[in-house]
Scaffold this motif. Structure first.
Motif, PDB file in Angstrom:
ATOM      1  N   ASP A   7       0.963  -1.171   0.113  1.00 51.57           N
ATOM      2  CA  ASP A   7       0.056   0.091   0.044  1.00 51.57           C
ATOM      3  C   ASP A   7       0.953   1.232  -0.010  1.00 51.57           C
ATOM      4  O   ASP A   7       1.516   1.412   1.033  1.00 51.57           O
ATOM      5  N   SER A   8       0.874   1.988  -1.321  1.00 44.25           N
ATOM      6  CA  SER A   8       1.861   2.945  -1.275  1.00 44.25           C
ATOM      7  C   SER A   8       1.371   4.083  -0.276  1.00 44.25           C
ATOM      8  O   SER A   8       2.589   4.684   0.146  1.00 44.25           O
ATOM      9  N   THR A   9       0.123   4.334  -0.020  1.00 43.27           N
ATOM     10  CA  THR A   9      -0.359   5.526   0.609  1.00 43.27           C
ATOM     11  C   THR A   9       0.390   5.180   2.034  1.00 43.27           C
ATOM     12  O   THR A   9       0.857   6.020   2.895  1.00 43.27           O
ATOM     13  N   ASN A  10       0.016   4.093   2.619  1.00 40.39           N
ATOM     14  CA  ASN A  10       0.538   3.816   4.050  1.00 40.39           C
ATOM     15  C   ASN A  10       1.918   3.800   4.116  1.00 40.39           C
ATOM     16  O   ASN A  10       2.462   4.058   5.147  1.00 40.39           O
ATOM     17  N   ALA A  11       2.767   3.421   3.137  1.00 40.60           N
ATOM     18  CA  ALA A  11       4.259   3.410   3.341  1.00 40.60           C
ATOM     19  C   ALA A  11       4.843   4.882   3.190  1.00 40.60           C
ATOM     20  O   ALA A  11       5.318   5.000   4.067  1.00 40.60           O
ATOM     21  N   ILE A  12       3.899   5.690   2.329  1.00 39.88           N
ATOM     22  CA  ILE A  12       4.483   7.125   2.792  1.00 39.88           C
ATOM     23  C   ILE A  12       4.306   7.640   3.840  1.00 39.88           C
ATOM     24  O   ILE A  12       5.117   8.317   4.794  1.00 39.88           O
ATOM     25  N   CYS A  13       2.797   7.115   4.454  1.00 40.59           N
ATOM     26  CA  CYS A  13       2.320   7.732   5.620  1.00 40.59           C
ATOM     27  C   CYS A  13       3.474   7.200   6.677  1.00 40.59           C
ATOM     28  O   CYS A  13       3.793   8.126   7.753  1.00 40.59           O
ATOM     29  N   GLY A  14       3.838   6.072   6.785  1.00 42.81           N
ATOM     30  CA  GLY A  14       4.683   5.595   7.804  1.00 42.81           C
ATOM     31  C   GLY A  14       6.128   6.445   7.675  1.00 42.81           C
ATOM     32  O   GLY A  14       6.479   6.861   8.708  1.00 42.81           O
ATOM     33  N   ALA A  15       6.477   6.473   6.438  1.00 39.63           N
ATOM     34  CA  ALA A  15       7.880   7.271   6.337  1.00 39.63           C
ATOM     35  C   ALA A  15       7.718   8.698   7.162  1.00 39.63           C
ATOM     36  O   ALA A  15       8.559   9.178   7.674  1.00 39.63           O
ATOM     37  N   VAL A  16       6.396   9.320   6.586  1.00 39.41           N
ATOM     38  CA  VAL A  16       6.378  10.670   7.114  1.00 39.41           C
ATOM     39  C   VAL A  16       6.362  10.656   8.534  1.00 39.41           C
ATOM     40  O   VAL A  16       7.048  11.654   9.368  1.00 39.41           O
ATOM     41  N   PHE A  17       5.842   9.709   9.402  1.00 37.87           N
ATOM     42  CA  PHE A  17       5.731   9.695  10.772  1.00 37.87           C
ATOM     43  C   PHE A  17       7.184   9.481  11.321  1.00 37.87           C
ATOM     44  O   PHE A  17       7.605  10.221  12.364  1.00 37.87           O
ATOM     45  N   LEU A  18       7.879   8.699  10.489  1.00 44.56           N
ATOM     46  CA  LEU A  18       9.336   8.489  11.001  1.00 44.56           C
ATOM     47  C   LEU A  18       9.957   9.723  10.722  1.00 44.56           C
ATOM     48  O   LEU A  18      10.799   9.792  11.721  1.00 44.56           O
ATOM     49  N   ILE A  19       9.992  10.437   9.751  1.00 39.65           N
ATOM     50  CA  ILE A  19      10.661  11.537   9.449  1.00 39.65           C
ATOM     51  C   ILE A  19      10.401  12.552  10.557  1.00 39.65           C
ATOM     52  O   ILE A  19      11.247  13.229  11.135  1.00 39.65           O
ATOM     53  N   LEU A  20       9.012  13.007  10.977  1.00 37.81           N
ATOM     54  CA  LEU A  20       8.779  13.761  11.722  1.00 37.81           C
ATOM     55  C   LEU A  20       9.025  13.404  13.218  1.00 37.81           C
ATOM     56  O   LEU A  20       9.672  14.238  14.010  1.00 37.81           O
ATOM     57  N   GLY A  21       8.915  12.205  13.416  1.00 34.86           N
ATOM     58  CA  GLY A  21       9.367  11.637  14.669  1.00 34.86           C
ATOM     59  C   GLY A  21      11.148  11.826  15.031  1.00 34.86           C
ATOM     60  O   GLY A  21      11.580  12.162  16.067  1.00 34.86           O
ATOM     61  N   GLY A  22      11.564  11.790  13.881  1.00 37.16           N
ATOM     62  CA  GLY A  22      13.150  11.762  13.913  1.00 37.16           C
ATOM     63  C   GLY A  22      13.364  13.517  13.971  1.00 37.16           C
ATOM     64  O   GLY A  22      14.330  13.670  14.892  1.00 37.16           O
ATOM     65  N   PHE A  23      12.504  14.214  13.489  1.00 38.17           N
ATOM     66  CA  PHE A  23      12.812  15.423  13.594  1.00 38.17           C
ATOM     67  C   PHE A  23      12.704  16.051  15.158  1.00 38.17           C
ATOM     68  O   PHE A  23      13.620  16.577  15.794  1.00 38.17           O
ATOM     69  N   PHE A  24      11.566  15.440  15.631  1.00 42.30           N
ATOM     70  CA  PHE A  24      11.326  15.884  17.105  1.00 42.30           C
ATOM     71  C   PHE A  24      12.459  15.218  17.962  1.00 42.30           C
ATOM     72  O   PHE A  24      12.711  15.883  19.075  1.00 42.30           O
ATOM     73  N   THR A  25      12.673  14.042  17.702  1.00 43.23           N
ATOM     74  CA  THR A  25      13.538  13.322  18.644  1.00 43.23           C
ATOM     75  C   THR A  25      14.938  14.134  18.669  1.00 43.23           C
ATOM     76  O   THR A  25      15.475  14.349  19.792  1.00 43.23           O
ATOM     77  N   TYR A  26      15.385  14.467  17.458  1.00 40.52           N
ATOM     78  CA  TYR A  26      16.656  15.491  17.181  1.00 40.52           C
ATOM     79  C   TYR A  26      16.514  16.618  17.975  1.00 40.52           C
ATOM     80  O   TYR A  26      17.532  16.813  18.836  1.00 40.52           O
ATOM     81  N   GLN A  27      15.590  17.245  17.967  1.00 40.01           N
ATOM     82  CA  GLN A  27      15.327  18.665  18.669  1.00 40.01           C
ATOM     83  C   GLN A  27      15.176  18.374  20.093  1.00 40.01           C
ATOM     84  O   GLN A  27      15.766  19.344  20.748  1.00 40.01           O
ATOM     85  N   SER A  28      14.535  17.169  20.515  1.00 35.23           N
ATOM     86  CA  SER A  28      14.445  17.009  21.884  1.00 35.23           C
ATOM     87  C   SER A  28      15.733  16.906  22.570  1.00 35.23           C
ATOM     88  O   SER A  28      16.203  17.301  23.803  1.00 35.23           O
ATOM     89  N   LEU A  29      16.656  16.161  21.873  1.00 38.47           N
ATOM     90  CA  LEU A  29      18.058  15.686  22.230  1.00 38.47           C
ATOM     91  C   LEU A  29      18.779  16.921  22.617  1.00 38.47           C
ATOM     92  O   LEU A  29      19.757  16.815  23.266  1.00 38.47           O
TER      93      LEU A  29
END
Lengths: 153, 329, 501
Positions: A7-29
């Motif tokens: 499911d390409s939509t959900n694949a993109i969606c998962g990737a978006v969550f990962l990237i956003l999570g990564g951004f906030f993780t980096y900022q939190s650190l």
């Protein structure tokens, strides 16, 4: 798209969550984490960001198991005209003042639809401006300068 | 075009004013000012005490100036956003700031970087009012005086907490100053504004708080909160029985003040006109009555007195902020 | 009977021709600004504060209160018609209300919202009159630990808001919580996630985020398939609810009223949670949970009643303690002070005419609103037949004005554009915006109270289970979690094969 095994939509969606999570993780650190007993500004957001990344991975993994609907058409023209409208208003409301800034904001937004004719757009923008000035500026008395320093001579 | 026009007008006006001052010995009021509405920026949310003072004064100033003085709330960053907006506004007197002890004394000291210079970027207009703070406790706390509170805090160090309207606010600093001058320990619990903090003190979630006198005076009168002392040097006229903190902790004095500022470079005769309007507004009996009910003391001043006041306030708070080690980004 | 003499005094005050007039002006203005997308009650009341200087204290407060609950009514109208919630509570109404409108049932949705709100308003007004003072005592028992546990209940419930994937809903809640934390950390003053932009030091503006992820995203979605449609709704069937609709709205309205009245009393977030909580309950008890998200009547009736009941009871802390529960209430405190009334527990005893007059006027105002709004429904529904290429520039213009009027912060406008884009992308990725918005509202409250509770307990985490109210709330959260997740495991398996939608 149906030929793809995921499911390409959900694949993109998962990737978006990962990237956003990564951004906030980096900022939190970069913030002080503190301890569980005396939490610093980074503690709680780091926790949430990690959860977000975890959920992103789950969505990503699930997307491989099924095929789903494709993304469908994307409103490119809409994005090109609707999104800049409030930005334009923000950039010019102090300089041009309320009246011209609003007129152009409405005009820009009007071109979002391919059905809109230029004369119609001008008339619509003028009507919106007249109505808004009467209601917001005169009747409600919002503290906006009607004409700003860029157009005042 | 516009620049040129402005400077020429300003030079002309300044020349005229100088001539008039020489001739008459008193500052002449700016000719033709104001010819359109004036925006008074309040750097805090609507409904707070600074906002209320601004609205009461703006109303009366409008009558005198013959043009509407409208209040615009530009809240954010502890008052810095609004103050910065005015510092960068056209210095023509049409945008003025309702400054406070926070924007013009505390923020520049507490923050690592402030976008404006409290002294150099503003043309002071007039000091308006001084608002006392008050030390309040939940009635279940077994203390009736400041001395008893100090004794309790010394007997059980670290057990009690005090609430404030936020990190680095005048009320927080009032608490920190009290801690250092009385030599006691209390945990600081910041809130988003005085309202929720007051709520938790009434509910005895946190037993102690420094608050603006106006916002807690109703509770002190009805006994839902116990007022121990006011923070000003003199007792508050609205609570003549309540002692001052200074009576128990010698030298202790804090208060909140409100004053009007224009951007630096505003022509002196425009400042003089605004100063005149502000002081006339303060002299109005209806305004005086409102301010008294509100527990605010009307001060009023000349622009020079306000400039000196800002300097004195910065000098006074510098060691407090340093000793309390409050430093925000 | 003291209550009757008090209420008699209240109605005598509120029903004077002058006060009736100001009440009417208030609700009219409120409806107007509520219907205009983006313009909130806060900005309008702030503008009107100087005018109240000249009025009698009772009249001015009656008018301001009218604006407040009038805006709640009007806000639901835009939420239903164009998916543009003006207040946090109407975000929930938008979920099913807008779907009803798309199916041509906008009239029914609007009538249900109006009637539900009126019923809730009536009941909660009497609750305020009867129990204002004892209820205050309960609200004061809520400390940081209790608020944290309450927020947990809210978060757990939010999962039920989603009608698609539970995992995605959880991710949206987490993202919302993170977005809610943008701004200055109140404990240390450290700016977080502001990207160095000082204008975001006080956080992202709720109206900007809501207008972006709901309204603008929806506009963009409508612009996608331009060739096929030119109006939002092709056919409009039946302006009024059918007999069957009435039967189906009765129980949700009752439950919504109860939930809203209870949660509205809590200052700071209670009223916001009410609409979300009601939606969760309705979806839970419904025998057709699959209808939710696709135009369920209970999904409009319940939250709308809860939202209005909460709006009325949120006056309790203001009237009995002088403590504002939200920015609008803070303005009313300002209005009282300008009038020389010191807000606090003494208002009820020292100014009985004012206290009871405001309470009575709330009921009168609600009656006016229902009488005003029912005939207007036909007109609102006609709005939907305006070609959307005319409607959208109007919406964009009003949004821009509205968002800017909140704080005169131009960065809020940039946030609208950003969240419009983000909201649109999320819709394309089949994520729902409602859990994100709930997370956004709860994020700062959750963290603030968690950390405050930990400082107050000097680092002892058992504070959450040793305090009875907090422990009870956590048990409720656990129960909700069990109820929500057990059947959803089954649903999940089906979903894998069928996919959402």
């Amino acid at each position: 798209m149906k030929t793809l095994a995921f499911d390409s939509t959900n694949a993109i969606c998962g990737a978006v969550f990962l990237i956003l999570g990564g951004f906030f993780t980096y900022q939190s650190l970069t913030l002080d984490l503190g301890t569980a007993l005396r939490m610093g500004p980074g503690y709680f957001p780091l926790l949430l960001a990690l959860i977000l990344m975890l959920l992103g991975i789950v969505v990503l993994v699930q997307s491989v198991r099924v095929s789903g609907e494709p993304l469908g058409p994307i409103a490119l023209r809409g994005m090109a005209f609707i999104l800049p409208a409030p930005v334009f208003f923000g950039l010019t409301v102090r300089g041009l003042g309320f009246v011209p800034a609003l007129f152009f904001t409405a005009l820009i937004a009007a071109f979002a639809s391919s059905r809109m004719k230029p004369t119609m757009a001008l008339m619509l923008a003028a009507a919106i401006t007249l109505f808004s000035v009467a209601v917001f500026s005169y009747a409600l008395g919002l503290p906006f300068q009607r004409f700003g320093p860029w157009v005042r001579f | 075009m516009r620049r040129l026009h402005l400077t020429r007008r300003r030079a002309l006006a300044a020349g005229l004013s100088l001539a008039a001052t020489l001739a008459l010995g008193s500052p002449v009021l700016a000719e033709g000012f104001p010819d359109r509405q004036i925006t008074m920026v309040v750097p805090f949310a609507a409904g707070g005490s600074t906002d209320v003072v601004a609205r009461i004064v703006a109303q009366k100033m409008s009558d005198d100036l013959g043009q509407q003085v409208i209040v615009q709330n530009v809240a954010g960053a502890g008052g810095n956003l609004g103050a910065d907006n005015v510092a960068r506004a056209e210095p023509d007197g049409y945008t003025i700031l309702m400054g406070t002890v926070a924007t013009h004394a505390l923020n520049p000291l507490i923050l690592k970087s402030t976008p404006y210079d409290a002294e150099k970027d503003f043309a002071p207009i007039s000091l308006l009012v001084v608002v006392p703070n008050v030390l309040i406790v939940n009635p279940e706390l077994p203390v009736k005086t400041v001395a008893e509170l100090v004794a309790l805090l010394k007997a059980e160090p670290g057990k009690y907490s005090y609430a404030s309207s936020g990190n680095g606010t005048p009320l927080h600093l009032s608490g920190e100053l009290f801690k250092s001058m009385a030599g006691v320990e209390m945990e600081h619990i910041p809130y988003k504004g005085a309202g929720p903090a007051l709520n938790d003190v009434i509910g005895n979630q946190v037993p102690i708080m420094f608050d603006n006198l106006p916002s807690s005076s109703g509770h002190i009168k009805t006994g839902t909160l116990r007022g121990l002392a006011v923070t000003t040097k003199e007792r508050a006229p609205s609570f003549p029985e309540m002692p001052t903190v200074g009576e128990s902790v010698p030298g202790y004095e804090t208060y909140t003040w409100n004053a009007l500022f224009a951007p630096a470079g505003t022509p002196p005769e425009v400042v003089a006109r605004l100063n005149d309007a502000a002081n006339k507004a303060l002299a109005d009996p209806a305004v005086a009555e409102r301010m008294t009910e509100f527990s605010a003391t009307i001060v009023g001043s000349t622009p020079e007195e306000l400039a000196a006041h800002v300097k004195a306030e910065i000098a006074k708070w510098t060691p407090v902020v340093r000793d309390a080690k409050i430093q925000l980004d | 009977m003291e209550l009757f003499s008090n209420l008699a005094l209240g109605f005598a005050t509120a029903a004077s021709p002058e006060n009736l007039l100001f009440c009417l002006i208030g609700v009219l203005l409120g409806t107007l600004i509520g219907v205009l997308p983006g313009i909130g009650a806060t900005a309008t009341i702030a503008m009107l504060l100087p005018i109240t200087f000249q009025l009698e204290p009772v009249s001015s407060l009656i008018m301001l209160a009218g604006i407040y609950y009038g805006a709640q009514y009007g806000g639901s109208t835009t939420a239903i018609l164009i998916n543009m919630p003006g207040e946090s509570s109407s975000a929930v109404t938008a979920i099913d209300g807008y779907q009803m409108a798309r199916k041509g049932r906008a009239g029914a949705a609007l009538s249900i919202a109006a009637l539900g709100s009126f019923f809730a308003g009536t009941v909660s007004t009497f609750l305020v009159a009867l129990f204002a003072i004892p209820l205050t005592g309960i609200a004061l028992k809520f400390g940081a630990a209790e608020y944290f546990s309450l927020m947990i209940v809210g978060l757990v419930s939010s999962v039920a808001l989603a009608h698609g994937s539970v995992v995605k809903a959880l991710a949206m809640v987490s993202l919302g919580l993170l977005l809610g934390l943008v701004g200055t950390d109140i404990y240390t003053g450290t700016p977080r996630f502001t990207l160095g932009i000082r204008e975001y030091a006080d956080g992202l503006n709720f109206v900007a985020v809501a207008v972006g992820v709901f309204g603008i995203a929806e506009i963009l979605r409508n612009l996608e398939g331009e060739k096929t449609r030119s109006v939002l709704v092709q056919k409009v069937s039946g302006l009024w609810p059918t007999r069957d609709d009435f039967r189906r709205m009765a129980a949700p309205v009752l439950r919504g009223t109860a939930i809203g009245s209870a949660l509205g009393i809590l200052p700071g977030g209670g009223a916001i949670l009410a609409a979300f909580a009601s939606y969760t309950v309705e979806k839970r008890v419904s025998d057709k949970p699959e209808e939710f998200g696709h135009g369920a009547i209970a999904g409009v009736a319940g939250p709308e009643s809860a939202n209005n009941a909460g709006a009325q009871t949120s006056f309790i802390p203001l009237l009995t303690l002088g403590i504002p529960a939200n920015p609008v209430m803070a303005l009313m405190v300002g209005a009282m002070i300008i009038q020389g009334i010191v807000p606090g527990p003494n208002v009820a005893s020292e100014q009985p005419a004012l206290f009871w007059g405001i309470i009575a006027s709330m009921w009168i105002g609600n009656l006016m609103l229902v009488v005003l709004n029912l005939p207007l429904i036909g007109l609102w529904v006609k709005l939907l037949t305006i070609p959307y290429y005319v409607l959208f520039p109007i919406i964009m213009a009003f949004c821009s004005i509205g968002v800017y009027s909140v704080n005169s912060n131009v960065y809020d406008l940039y946030a609208v554009a950003f969240f419009g884009l983000a909201g649109y992308l999320l819709v394309k990725l089949r994520c729902e915006p409602a859990p994100l918005l709930l997370g956004f509202v709860l994020g700062p409250l959750l963290e603030e109270n968690l950390r405050r509770a930990m400082i107050l307990s000097r680092g002892d985490p058992t504070t959450f289970i040793t305090r009875p109210i907090s422990a009870t709330l956590l048990l409720i959260a656990l129960a909700v979690l069990v109820i929500v997740f057990l059947p959803s495991v089954k649903a999940k398996r089906e979903e894998v094969f069928q996919e959402e939608d």
